[in-house]
Motif scaffolding. Sequence first.
Motif, short mmCIF file in Angstrom:
data_model
loop_
_atom_site.label_atom_id
_atom_site.label_comp_id
_atom_site.label_asym_id
_atom_site.label_seq_id
_atom_site.Cartn_x
_atom_site.Cartn_y
_atom_site.Cartn_z
N GLN A 45 0.82 -1.20 0.00
CA GLN A 45 0.00 0.00 0.00
C GLN A 45 0.87 1.26 0.00
O GLN A 45 0.39 2.34 -0.33
CB GLN A 45 -0.92 0.04 1.24
N ILE A 46 2.12 1.11 0.37
CA ILE A 46 3.06 2.24 0.47
C ILE A 46 4.33 1.86 -0.28
O ILE A 46 4.79 0.72 -0.19
CB ILE A 46 3.39 2.54 1.95
N VAL A 47 4.90 2.82 -1.01
CA VAL A 47 6.18 2.58 -1.68
C VAL A 47 7.21 3.59 -1.18
O VAL A 47 6.91 4.77 -1.01
CB VAL A 47 6.06 2.66 -3.22
N ASN A 48 8.41 3.08 -0.90
CA ASN A 48 9.51 3.91 -0.42
C ASN A 48 10.34 4.34 -1.62
O ASN A 48 10.97 3.50 -2.27
CB ASN A 48 10.36 3.14 0.59
N ILE A 49 10.35 5.62 -1.89
CA ILE A 49 11.06 6.17 -3.04
C ILE A 49 12.35 6.81 -2.55
O ILE A 49 12.34 7.66 -1.66
CB ILE A 49 10.17 7.18 -3.78
N LYS A 50 13.46 6.37 -3.14
CA LYS A 50 14.78 6.89 -2.79
C LYS A 50 15.41 7.50 -4.03
O LYS A 50 15.49 6.84 -5.07
CB LYS A 50 15.68 5.76 -2.26
N LEU A 51 15.84 8.74 -3.93
CA LEU A 51 16.44 9.41 -5.08
C LEU A 51 17.65 8.67 -5.61
O LEU A 51 17.90 8.66 -6.81
CB LEU A 51 16.80 10.85 -4.73
N ASP A 52 18.42 8.03 -4.73
CA ASP A 52 19.59 7.26 -5.18
C ASP A 52 19.19 6.12 -6.10
O ASP A 52 19.92 5.77 -7.02
CB ASP A 52 20.35 6.68 -3.98
N LYS A 53 18.04 5.52 -5.85
CA LYS A 53 17.57 4.41 -6.67
C LYS A 53 16.89 4.87 -7.95
O LYS A 53 17.03 4.25 -9.00
CB LYS A 53 16.60 3.53 -5.88
N THR A 54 16.11 5.95 -7.86
CA THR A 54 15.35 6.40 -9.03
C THR A 54 16.23 7.07 -10.06
O THR A 54 15.87 7.13 -11.23
CB THR A 54 14.22 7.38 -8.65
N GLY A 55 17.37 7.61 -9.63
CA GLY A 55 18.25 8.30 -10.57
C GLY A 55 18.25 9.80 -10.39
O GLY A 55 18.74 10.52 -11.24
N GLY A 56 17.68 10.29 -9.31
CA GLY A 56 17.72 11.73 -9.04
C GLY A 56 16.34 12.33 -8.84
O GLY A 56 15.31 11.65 -8.91
N LEU A 57 16.33 13.63 -8.61
CA LEU A 57 15.10 14.34 -8.28
C LEU A 57 14.08 14.33 -9.40
O LEU A 57 12.90 14.07 -9.15
CB LEU A 57 15.44 15.79 -7.88
N THR A 58 14.50 14.57 -10.62
CA THR A 58 13.55 14.63 -11.73
C THR A 58 12.81 13.31 -11.87
O THR A 58 11.57 13.28 -11.99
CB THR A 58 14.26 14.99 -13.04
N ARG A 59 13.52 12.22 -11.86
CA ARG A 59 12.88 10.90 -11.97
C ARG A 59 12.04 10.60 -10.74
O ARG A 59 10.97 10.01 -10.84
CB ARG A 59 13.94 9.82 -12.19
N ALA A 60 12.50 10.99 -9.56
CA ALA A 60 11.75 10.76 -8.33
C ALA A 60 10.40 11.48 -8.37
O ALA A 60 9.39 10.94 -7.91
CB ALA A 60 12.56 11.19 -7.12
N ILE A 61 10.37 12.68 -8.92
CA ILE A 61 9.09 13.41 -9.06
C ILE A 61 8.12 12.58 -9.90
O ILE A 61 6.96 12.41 -9.54
CB ILE A 61 9.32 14.80 -9.68
N ALA A 62 8.60 12.04 -11.00
CA ALA A 62 7.74 11.22 -11.87
C ALA A 62 7.28 9.95 -11.15
O ALA A 62 6.13 9.53 -11.30
CB ALA A 62 8.49 10.87 -13.16
N VAL A 63 8.16 9.34 -10.37
CA VAL A 63 7.81 8.12 -9.64
C VAL A 63 6.76 8.43 -8.57
O VAL A 63 5.81 7.67 -8.39
CB VAL A 63 9.05 7.44 -9.03
N VAL A 64 6.90 9.55 -7.87
CA VAL A 64 5.90 9.95 -6.88
C VAL A 64 4.56 10.14 -7.56
O VAL A 64 3.52 9.65 -7.08
CB VAL A 64 6.33 11.25 -6.15
N GLN A 65 4.53 10.81 -8.70
CA GLN A 65 3.27 11.03 -9.42
C GLN A 65 2.64 9.72 -9.86
O GLN A 65 1.43 9.52 -9.73
CB GLN A 65 3.51 11.95 -10.62
N GLU A 66 3.44 8.81 -10.38
CA GLU A 66 2.93 7.51 -10.83
C GLU A 66 2.44 6.69 -9.64
O GLU A 66 1.39 6.03 -9.71
CB GLU A 66 4.01 6.75 -11.60
N ALA A 67 3.17 6.71 -8.55
CA ALA A 67 2.75 5.97 -7.35
C ALA A 67 1.39 6.48 -6.88
O ALA A 67 0.50 5.68 -6.56
CB ALA A 67 3.79 6.12 -6.25
N ARG A 68 1.22 7.79 -6.82
CA ARG A 68 -0.06 8.36 -6.40
C ARG A 68 -1.17 7.98 -7.37
O ARG A 68 -2.27 7.65 -6.96
CB ARG A 68 0.04 9.89 -6.31
N ARG A 69 -0.88 8.03 -8.67
CA ARG A 69 -1.88 7.66 -9.68
C ARG A 69 -2.35 6.22 -9.50
O ARG A 69 -3.52 5.90 -9.69
CB ARG A 69 -1.29 7.85 -11.08
#
Length: 131
Positions: A45-69
Amino acid sequence: MELIYQPRPAEADEILRAYDSPVPLGADESVRDGSELTSLAGRYQIVNIKLDKTGGLTRAIAVVQEARRLGFEVMLGCMVATSLAMAPALMLAGHARFVDLDGPLLLARDRPGGLHYNDGVVSMPDTGLWG
């Protein structure tokens, strides 16, 4: 208790699809760059997003948006690193239910002017951190 954090290894978490947990389950090792979010639905139900894993802030923003969607709650996490690595993640804190940006606290010494930690509250760094 508000969260059970990565209760199974990432490669063995399929069993969670059939588990009706009374406490939300959070994915950590199962989350990498966000491409796996769809496959995690029904397990967590919850996902832990880490900038080190996503590849940085720009990608993390997209992952947060997709997770919420997809209906996930968001947690922001980190690896052990200095405040310079944590500060960009802190900018996403308003989009997260849980924030765990304690990486600098696990170091013998952080960068000068780093994040401020006070009674569980993390504040932005001094302007000197950015150079």
